[in-house]
Design a protein around this motif. Structure first.
Motif, PDB file in Angstrom:
ATOM      1  N   ALA A 197       0.821  -1.206   0.000  1.00  0.00           N
ATOM      2  CA  ALA A 197       0.000   0.000   0.000  1.00  0.00           C
ATOM      3  C   ALA A 197       0.855   1.256   0.000  1.00  0.00           C
ATOM      4  O   ALA A 197       0.499   2.268  -0.621  1.00  0.00           O
ATOM      5  CB  ALA A 197      -0.934  -0.007   1.203  1.00  0.00           C
ATOM      6  N   GLY A 214       0.535   3.967  -2.848  1.00  0.00           N
ATOM      7  CA  GLY A 214       0.224   5.374  -2.643  1.00  0.00           C
ATOM      8  C   GLY A 214       1.094   6.291  -3.485  1.00  0.00           C
ATOM      9  O   GLY A 214       0.612   7.267  -4.071  1.00  0.00           O
ATOM     10  N   GLY A 252      -3.206   0.779  -2.136  1.00  0.00           N
ATOM     11  CA  GLY A 252      -2.620   2.111  -2.087  1.00  0.00           C
ATOM     12  C   GLY A 252      -3.111   3.008  -3.202  1.00  0.00           C
ATOM     13  O   GLY A 252      -3.398   4.191  -2.988  1.00  0.00           O
TER      14      GLY A 252
END
Length: 412
Positions: free
Chosen positions: A80, A84, A135
């Motif tokens: 994640a 992101g 993410g």
């Protein structure tokens, strides 16, 4: 040249008159995008029922020891983190819609790898891929929804994002009650596949199209999402586009909400709520609860209910009051849960504590049975106080500062 001089003002988007019925396709588009957070929640909650199932029914090559089980739950956060960063690049370069479409690939691939796993490495690889998708989805979906919604419903649709996350967690808990780990992974492929099919029929956000100087496409997207132009009224909402420059961090309207947002997110993560979600069923097994699956489902239901309640009362009660109350509740509940483990652990260090609650001749299991309510109750209280439900404050904290140059079109 100052940042103000370098700003590029894009064409204006008009606000639909609230008295004129709007098209319903904006809700369908928001639902399609919200399937990303639903998949995100399912991936987060998957490890809770999957870990006990892998330990009970998996072939020897897939049996998880303590270390492997810990990695199986936690490695999704590493994916994640990378997702992101990747999502931040994709959302500006590939667009909101394409980013959501692309994130379905690691979602489906990750769960497919878990389904076909032949060793622990494949299990961890599949979890890493689903984390990557989490993410991207957690970043892109709120952006897409906020940019397709007109102001009258933007808050409503925005609050649905976190509600879909906790609903996905609950779905994983409930399905894990009846499905073993492999079929549970198959079920995990369903929400992202549905999102892929629906998003193919949805338009790109008008805001992104305007930043790409595709004015006609932006107006076509507006007509698709909001309905006909009849009843649209002035004053218009302006859409500004500017790049971020480090010099902006000198402005109080930029660094203050940035510090607030980062601090809230950091403290929320450090509260340990993700560990609770990843290992809920294992935690209840360690707490000697009779039906750990039922306890996990109860926790999931509590989380969904209180997320919905927080979304409804947030504007009336205020964010700061709810965050303060959240912190107090979580401290109390975790203290109670830690006390439960201290009282029920079998060992010489806590024998005096056990003796305070039961007769000397009683077995430790009697303590577990008598205090089982404390384990479930304190965990439910912790989840009820989890500030996840208030995460939309991060998206709106800049509105506290009128001079903030970001999200100018979202200000009342």
């Amino acid at each position: 040249m100052s940042p103000e001089d370098s700003e590029e003002t894009l064409p204006l988007l008009r606000t639909p008159d609230a008295s004129v019925p709007r098209g319903r396709r904006v809700f369908l588009a928001a639902f399609a995008a919200a399937l990303g957070p639903l998949s995100f929640g399912f991936a987060l909650g998957y490890s809770s029922p999957a870990i006990p199932s892998l330990r009970r029914t998996a072939p020897p090559a897939l049996r998880l020891g303590d270390s492997a089980a810990s990695w199986f739950g936690a490695i999704v956060t590493l994916g994640a983190a990378a997702g992101g960063v990747l999502g931040g690049w994709l959302v500006d370069h590939a667009g909101r819609k394409l980013s959501l479409l692309l994130c379905t690939v690691p979602f489906v691939t990750g769960f497919a790898v878990i389904t076909a796993a032949r060793d622990v490495g494949m299990l961890l690889g599949g979890r890493l891929l689903t984390g990557l998708a989490c993410g991207v989805a957690s970043l892109v979906a709120p952006v897409y929804i906020s940019e397709i919604a007109y102001p009258a419903i933007r808050g409503l649709l925005g609050s649905c994002v976190q509600l879909m996350v906790v609903t996905g967690i609950l779905l994983a808990y409930v399905a894990g009650w009846v499905l073993e780990w492999r079929w549970l992974a198959v079920l995990g492929c369903v929400p992202p596949t549905l999102m892929l099919l629906l998003m193919c029929c949805m338009p790109e956000t008008p805001r992104f199209l305007l930043t790409q100087h595709q004015h006609q496409e932006a107006m076509a997207a507006l007509r698709f999402l909001w309905g006909s132009e009849e009843g649209w009224e002035e004053p218009p909402i302006g859409v500004e586009h500017q790049g971020f420059q480090l010099a902006m961090l000198r402005r109080p309207g930029v660094y203050k909400p940035l510090i607030i947002g980062i601090s809230l997110m950091a403290f929320q993560q450090l509260s340990g709520v993700n560990a609770i979600m990843f290992y809920a069923e294992t935690i209840f097994e360690e707490a000697k609860f009779k039906d750990s699956s039922l306890a996990s489902v109860t926790v999931g239901i509590i989380q969904v209910l209180f997320t919905a309640v927080a979304a409804l009362i947030m504007d009336r009660a205020g964010r700061r009051l709810l965050l303060t109350l959240s912190g107090v509740v979580m401290v109390f509940s975790m203290s109670a849960f830690g006390t439960y483990f201290k009282l029920t652990q079998s060992g010489p260090n806590n024998s005096s504590h056990v003796g305070l609650l039961v007769p000397i001749s009683a077995e430790p299991v009697d303590v577990h049975v008598g205090l089982a309510w404390l384990a479930v109750g304190s965990m439910c209280l912790f989840i009820a106080g989890d500030p996840r439900a208030l995460r939309c404050l991060l998206a709106h904290c800049c509105l506290l500062y009128p001079q903030c140059p970001f999200h100018a079109d979202l200000r009342p």
